[in-house]
Design an enzyme around this catalytic site. Structure first.
Site, PDB file in Angstrom:
ATOM      1  N   HIS A  20      -4.914   1.694  -2.142  1.00 56.46           N
ATOM      2  CA  HIS A  20      -4.235   0.661  -1.357  1.00 56.46           C
ATOM      3  C   HIS A  20      -3.926  -0.515  -2.292  1.00 56.46           C
ATOM      4  CE1 HIS A  20      -2.976  -1.593   2.095  1.00 56.46           C
ATOM      5  NE2 HIS A  20      -3.770  -2.591   1.751  1.00 56.46           N
ATOM      6  N   ASP A  22      -2.104  -3.948  -2.798  1.00 58.66           N
ATOM      7  CA  ASP A  22      -1.435  -5.093  -2.173  1.00 58.66           C
ATOM      8  C   ASP A  22      -0.382  -5.683  -3.110  1.00 58.66           C
ATOM      9  OD1 ASP A  22      -2.662  -5.548   0.450  1.00 58.66           O
ATOM     10  OD2 ASP A  22      -4.513  -5.752  -0.693  1.00 58.66           O
ATOM     11  N   ASP A 135      -3.179  -1.125   6.972  1.00 56.25           N
ATOM     12  CA  ASP A 135      -3.763  -2.458   6.773  1.00 56.25           C
ATOM     13  C   ASP A 135      -3.131  -3.622   7.537  1.00 56.25           C
ATOM     14  OD1 ASP A 135      -5.907  -3.862   5.642  1.00 56.25           O
ATOM     15  OD2 ASP A 135      -4.687  -4.593   3.980  1.00 56.25           O
ATOM     16  N   HIS A 404       2.032  -7.325   3.989  1.00 55.71           N
ATOM     17  CA  HIS A 404       1.107  -7.842   5.005  1.00 55.71           C
ATOM     18  C   HIS A 404       0.135  -8.909   4.484  1.00 55.71           C
ATOM     19  CE1 HIS A 404      -0.808  -4.148   3.348  1.00 55.71           C
ATOM     20  NE2 HIS A 404      -1.892  -4.904   3.345  1.00 55.71           N
TER      21      HIS A 404
END
Length: 998
Positions: A20, A22, A135, A404
Site C-alpha cells: 500500500h 500512499d 484505505d 486519500h
C-alpha cells in the site's frame, strides 16, 4: 475445474501480495520513491521472474509510472509485459491514486482513473477490472457506479463503521451486489466485498515469538534505505524449527476469517503500507510456508496459493451463489471506535481543498478551450505538443491530490506543500496556454495587444485601458458577474462592438486602496467575450456602490423587544436585517411570498489537545468535548448598495472594543437589468466567509437557524453526483461528530413546502444539530500530544485565513429542483478571466475577434445535461482492442507522437429518475449538430467511462441476485448510425469523436 474446491470442503486461501503506497501522506512522492517505492517494483519484478507460482498486484499508477519512466531498464520492461501476459502481475484500480471517496468531486475521480487507465492501455493493452479501495475513510455510493461504468467486475472496500462491520461479519454479509445509483440500479450494479476486521494488512502477531511475522522485509526507512540491507523490525525468518508453528498461525487466521464469509475462498492480503521493497526475503520465506501448508493440507484443512484479486473474485463468482442487493446507501461517516469519528477531514486544510477544486475547474476550461482551438484553427501557430504537455502537468497534479491523504487534508505540512506546488505549477501552465491561444487567434502581435496570464482577483494590475477576455467553460448560456480589481471608482466597461456593459464599482473588502469592479457578462456555451475597461469620461460609467456603515452592536445587550428591521431586496428575495444586532432576521421568497426566519452565527467547538485527558481531534478525527460556543459578542455591519448588487458585510468581534475580527461574512444579492436572463443570478444569495487565524484546538462552524420544521433531516451529496438522506442519529457516545457528513457540492434542509439549499466550491463537513438548523464546518486548527501525530507531523496546526464561498438558494421544492444542479455547476465552473492592456493609443478591434466571440457557433446542451468532458487526451492507442494488443506484442507501441485526432467527449444527465417532471426525462442528443462549431463529425465510438473499452464488446460479470436469478453478462449499448444518442437519468456517456481533417 481447477477453480472448484476439492472434496472434503477444505478452505482455499488466496494470498494476495501487495504494497500500500500512499501518493504523499507523511513523505513526499520524491522521498518515497527514493526510500522504498522504486525498490518495490525493481525487486518484485525480479522475484516474480524467479518463481512461476509467485504473484503480485500493483495499485497506484503514479508510483508505477515514475518507476517505469525513470528507473526501469529495458529488460525489466520486457519482464513486466511477460508477467502481465502470464497473469502473475495484475494492475488493480489502475488510477493514478487510490482516491478519497468522501471529499472528492466525481469529475476528478474520473480524471485520475482515466489518466491511469490511458497509460496502462497504451503501454500494455491492459484494462483493470477490479478495485482495491482498501484505505479511503468511508465508502461513497458513487464509487461502485464509476467502477461499473469503467468495466469492473467487482469492487473491494474496507473502512466502514466498526460496529456495522462487526455486525456484517457475524452475519456473513460482507459481500453483496451494490446498486450505488438509484436511477441506474441494476444496469450499473457491482459485486462488492468488504474486508474483514483485519483489513488489508497481514496480522503480524506470532504466538511463539515476540517478533512480528510475515513482514520479513521489515519497515522502510527514511530518508535513505539502510546500506547493509538490514531494516528495522524484520520478521523472524522461517526455519525448520519454526515452520510448523508459523504454518499453524497462518492457518488459524485463515480459518477465523473463513467463518465470516459464505464461500470456502479466503482472501488473505499479504502486505501493508510500504511493503515489498525487499521482495526477495518476502517471497523466499513465504514460499516455504505455502509449500509446507499445501503438503499438509489434509491435516490443516486448508490449501494456500499466491493469487491476484482477479483469481479470488473469479473463484467466488464461479460458485454461482445468489447475493443480497444493497441499495444506494453509502458507508459514511466512518468511525473506528466510540470516540473516533473520522469526520474532521471533511474540512481539514480548507485552503488545499479550495485550490484543488479551482485547479480542477481551470483544467476543465483549459481542455475545452484547447480542443476548440485545435479544430477551429488548424492553421494556428501554437505548438500542440507543448500545449498538451502543459495540460498534462495539471492533469497529473489534479489526479495526484485526489489521493486519500491529499485533498482530505490528512498529510504532513511538507506533503501539503508538494500538492500545492504541483497544482500551482500546472495551473500556471494552463493559464499560459489559454492566454497564448487568445493571443494567437487574435493575431495580437499585429494589434499591439499585450497579453498577460489569467487574471486572479487581487493581483492589482494596472488598469489604464485594461481589457478582459472572459471564457465560459460550461455548455450553457450563462449570465453572471466577474470581478476585476481596479484603482479608481470612475470606470466604464465596453463590449467588442463598443456598447456599454452594465457594471458596478465599490470599495474593496480586502484593501483600502483598490476597488472591486463587477461586470455583468452574458456568454454562450464554450465561448468567450472581450470587454474593455477604461477610466470613465463621465457619460457611460459604471454604477458606484454607496456605503452605509452601521454602528457596532453589542449582542449581549441587544434588546430583543426593540427590533429595527430593514430590508435588502431583489426580484427573487427580500432579506431582512435587524439593526439592533446587525444580524440577518429573515428571508422572503418573493415568488411564493413565503417568509423564513433566518439567522446565522459563528460558533467554535473547543477540543482537547492532551491525550491523557480524553479523546482528541486531529487531521482525521473530530472529537468535540462539548457543544459549540458562540464566538462573537459584537457585530459590525456595512451595506454597499448599487443598481446591480447589494453587498452586506458583517464583521464578528469577540467583544465591543476588539480591534480585529476573526470572522466575517460578505453576502451579495444581485439585481439583473432588463434584457438579461437573470434566473440563476437572481435566485443566488452569495456568501463569502473570512475565517481565521483560529486559536489552537478550535473548530469553526457557521450555523444557520431557520423556522423550517425539518425534523432534523439533512440531505448531502456524494461527490457532486447524487444525494444521500441523513436522518439525525443518537449514539451513546460522540453523537455530534457522528452526525457530520461531507458536503462536496450540495446540502439542503426542507420542510413540507420550502427548501434551503447550500452549494459549495470546496468540501466541508456539514451537520444538522437541531430542528431547522444546518451548520457548516469552515476551518480547523488543532494540536495534540499523541506521539504518533507528533512523529508524523500530523497535528493540523493550520494558522491560515480561509475564504470559502457558499451559495444559498431558498424556495419551493419545485423551483429549487430546477435551479440547484445548474447553479452548483455555475459555482464550480465560474468563467475564466484573462486580461491584457492596450499598448497603442487607439485599440483597433480585429474583425476576427468580433466574428469569433459574437457569431461563432456555441456548444450548447439542454439544462438537464452537462458536457462533462471535451478534451484531446493525446493517447496513441488503437481503439480496436485486438489491433492494440497486436501492436504491443510486436513492440510497435513505442513512444510516439501524441494523437490529436481523437476527441474525448463525456455527457452526464444531471437528474435522477422521477426527481422533476420535465428535467428527469431522457434526452436525445445529436452529437454531429452539438459539435458542428468544431467541425464536421466523421465518426463516433461509444466507450467505457475511462475510454479503454468499446461498449459493444464490454461484457461485465452478472452476479446472481434474488431480483435477477439468471447469470449472464451485462451489455448495454444503443448508439444509432446517425450520431444521435438518448441519455437517460444519471447516465454518464463517454465517446471518442473524430472530425474531418481541415
Amino acid at each position: 475445474l481447477a477453480l472448484l474446491p476439492r472434496a472434503g470442503g477444505e478452505l482455499r486461501a488466496f494470498v494476495v501480495a501487495h504494497s500500500h503506497m500512499d501518493v504523499g501522506w507523511v513523505y513526499t512522492v520524491q522521498e518515497s520513491m527514493h526510500a522504498y517505492a522504486a525498490n518495490v517494483y525493481t525487486t518484485v519484478i525480479e522475484e516474480l521472474m524467479k518463481g512461476k507460482q509467485r504473484k503480485f498486484i500493483a495499485v497506484e499508477q503514479e508510483f508505477f509510472r515514475l518507476w517505469w519512466d525513470m528507473v526501469a531498464t529495458d529488460t525489466q520492461k520486457q519482464q513486466v509485459h511477460q508477467l502481465l501476459q502470464e497473469g502473475r502481475l495484475e494492475f488493480v484500480i489502475g488510477g493514478q491514486v487510490m482516491h478519497d471517496e468522501a471529499v472528492t468531486l466525481i469529475d476528478d475521480q474520473i480524471l485520475q482513473l482515466t489518466e491511469g487507465h490511458g497509460f496502462l492501455y497504451e503501454t500494455f493493452g491492459f484494462r483493470p477490472q477490479f478495485s482495491w479501495h482498501v484505505d479511503p475513510f468511508g465508502a461513497s455510493a458513487t464509487t461502485p457506479t464509476l467502477f461499473a461504468l469503467a468495466g469492473f467486475n467487482a469492487h473491494l472496500i474496507s473502512r466502514i463503521d466498526y460496529d456495522l462491520k462487526a455486525d456484517m461479519q457475524k452475519n456473513k454479509k460482507l459481500q453483496f451486489v451494490w446498486q450505488g445509483s438509484p436511477s441506474l440500479s441494476e444496469t450499473q450494479e457491482i459485486f462488492t466485498h468488504v474486508m474483514d476486521q483485519y483489513s488489508y494488512c497481514t496480522p503480524s502477531q506470532l504466538p511463539f515469538s515476540n517478533r512480528s511475522g510475515f513482514f520479513w522485509d521489515g519497515f522502510a526507512t527514511f530518508p535513505d534505505p539502510p546500506k547493509d540491507g538490514v531494516y528495522p523490525n524484520m520478521s523472524l525468518p522461517v526455519t525448520d524449527a519454526n515452520l510448523h508453528p508459523y504454518a499453524q498461525t497462518m492457518v488459524a487466521n485463515i480459518k477465523e476469517r473463513a467463518a465470516w464469509f459464505r464461500t470456502g475462498e479466503v482472501l488473505w492480503p499479504w502486505g501493508c503500507d510500504k511493503q515489498f521493497f525487499n521482495a526477495s526475503v518476502q517471497y523466499s520465506n513465504m514460499d516455504l510456508l505455502v509449500d509446507y501448508i499445501n503438503k499438509h493440507s489434509a491435516e490443516f484443512g486448508v490449501t494456500v496459493q499466491y493469487a491476484t484479486v482477479s483469481d479470488y473474485f473469479q473463484a467466488v463468482y464461479s460458485r454461482n451463489l445468489t447475493w443480497e442487493i444493497r441499495d444506494s446507501q453509502d458507508f459514511l461517516p466512518y468511525s473506528t471506535e466510540p470516540f473516533q469519528a473520522w469526520t474532521g477531514f471533511y474540512t481539514s486544510r480548507s485552503t488545499l481543498k479550495g485550490i484543488a477544486r479551482r485547479a480542477s475547474s481551470l483544467l476543465y476550461a483549459g481542455e475545452s478551450f484547447f480542443t476548440q482551438y485545435v479544430w477551429k484553427h488548424p492553421e494556428g501557430s501554437i505548438c500542440k505538443y507543448k500545449a498538451l504537455k502543459q495540460l498534462q502537468s495539471l492533469r497529473w497534479a489534479v489526479s495526484e491530490v485526489q489521493h486519500h491523504d491529499g485533498i482530505t487534508g490528512t498529510e504532513s505540512p511538507k506533503v501539503k506543500d508538494m500538492y500545492l506546488n504541483n497544482l500551482m505549477y500546472g495551473m500556471l501552465n494552463v493559464k499560459k496556454l489559454m492566454a497564448s491561444i487568445i493571443f494567437d487567434i487574435n493575431n495580437a502581435k499585429k494589434n499591439g495587444d499585450v497579453y498577460s496570464s489569467v487574471y486572479t482577483k487581487g493581483s492589482g494590475k494596472p488598469d489604464v485601458d485594461l481589457y478582459v477576455v472572459v471564457y465560459n467553460p460550461l455548455a450553457w448560456n450563462i449570465t453572471t458577474f466577474v470581478t476585476v480589481s481596479v484603482s479608481s471608482e470612475a470606470m466604464s466597461v465596453y463590449d467588442e462592438l463598443g456598447y456599454s456593459v452594465p457594471a458596478q464599482v465599490q470599495s474593496s473588502v480586502e484593501s483600502q486602496s483598490t476597488y472591486d469592479l463587477y461586470i455583468l457578462v452574458a456568454i454562450s456555451g464554450l465561448s468567450y467575450r472581450k470587454y474593455s475597461i477604461k477610466p470613465s469620461d463621465g457619460k457611460q460609467s459604471a454604477f458606484i456602490g454607496s456605503s452605509i456603515k452601521y454602528k457596532r452592536r453589542d449582542l449581549t445587550r441587544a434588546d430583543q423587544q426593540r427590533q429595527q428591521l430593514f430590508p435588502v431586496v431583489n426580484d427573487c428575495y427580500q432579506i431582512v436585517f435587524d439593526q439592533n444586532t446587525n444580524l440577518m432576521h429573515s428571508i422572503t421568497d418573493r415568488e411564493t411570498n413565503q417568509t423564513v426566519q433566518f439567522t446565522q452565527e459563528f460558533l467554535e467547538y473547543h477540543v482537547n489537545g492532551d491525550t491523557k485527558k480524553g479523546p482528541t481531534s486531529d487531521n482525521y478525527l473530530f472529537a468535540p468535548n462539548a457543544s459549540a460556543v458562540p464566538v462573537s459578542k459584537a457585530v459590525g455591519l456595512e451595506v454597499m448598495s448599487g443598481n446591480l448588487m447589494t453587498e452586506m458585510r458583517q464583521y464578528f468581534y469577540s467583544n465591543v472594543t476588539s480591534q480585529d475580527y476573526i470572522y466575517a461574512v460578505y453576502t451579495r444579492l444581485y439585481t439583473v437589468p432588463e434584457g438579461y436572463d437573470g434566473k440563476l443570478l437572481c435566485h443566488r444569495i452569495e456568501q463569502e466567509y473570512s475565517v481565521g487565524p483560529l486559536e489552537l484546538n478550535r473548530e469553526a462552524v457557521l450555523r444557520t437557524s431557520t423556522n423550517l420544521n425539518t425534523r432534523q433531516l439533512l440531505y448531502t451529496d456524494n461527490n457532486g453526483y447524487q444525494l444521500q438522506k441523513r436522518p439525525f442519529k443518537a449514539y451513546v457516545n460522540n453523537t455530534v461528530a457522528r452526525n457530520y457528513y461531507p458536503m462536496v457540492q450540495t446540502a439542503y434542509i426542507e420542510d413540507d413546502t420550502t427548501r434551503l439549499m447550500l452549494l459549495a466550491e470546496r468540501a466541508h463537513g456539514v451537520s444538522s444539530q437541531g430542528n431547522g438548523q444546518v451548520e457548516v464546518m469552515l476551518h480547523r486548527r488543532l494540536w495534540n500530544n499523541l506521539q504518533w501525530n507528533l512523529n508524523n507531523n500530523l497535528t493540523l496546526n493550520d494558522s491560515s485565513v480561509v475564504h470559502p464561498v457558499i451559495w444559498l438558494i431558498l424556495g419551493s421544492k419545485a423551483v429549487t429542483n430546477t435551479l440547484y444542479r445548474a447553479s452548483g455547476l455555475a459555482l464550480e465552473h465560474r468563467p475564466v478571466v484573462m486580461f491584457g492592456a492596450f499598448s497603442g493609443d487607439k485599440p483597433k478591434l480585429p474583425r476576427r475577434l468580433q466574428q469569433n466571440s459574437v457569431h461563432d457557433l456555441p456548444v450548447t446542451v439542454p439544462p438537464n445535461l452537462h458536457l462533462q468532458t471535451l478534451s484531446i487526451p493525446g493517447w496513441r492507442y488503437s481503439s480496436n482492442h485486438s489491433e492494440q494488443v497486436r501492436s504491443i506484442r510486436v513492440g510497435k507501441q513505442k513512444q510516439g507522437d501524441a494523437d490529436f485526432s481523437r476527441v474525448l467527449l463525456r455527457i452526464r444527465h444531471l437528474y435522477e429518475v422521477g426527481e422533476d417532471p420535465m428535467l428527469s426525462q431522457p434526452v436525445m442528443v445529436d452529437l454531429k449538430s452539438l459539435l458542428k462549431g468544431l467541425g464536421s463529425v466523421l465518426a463516433v465510438e461509444e466507450r467505457s467511462l475511462t475510454g479503454t473499452w468499446d461498449v459493444n464488446t464490454l461484457e461485465r460479470w452478472k452476479w446472481k441476485t434474488a431480483q435477477y436469478p439468471g447469470k449472464r453478462f451485462f451489455n448495454n449499448t444503443e448508439t444509432s448510425e446517425d450520431f444521435t444518442v438518448t441519455v437517460h437519468p444519471k447516465e454518464i456517456r463517454t465517446f471518442f469523436v473524430y472530425f474531418q481533417a481541415q
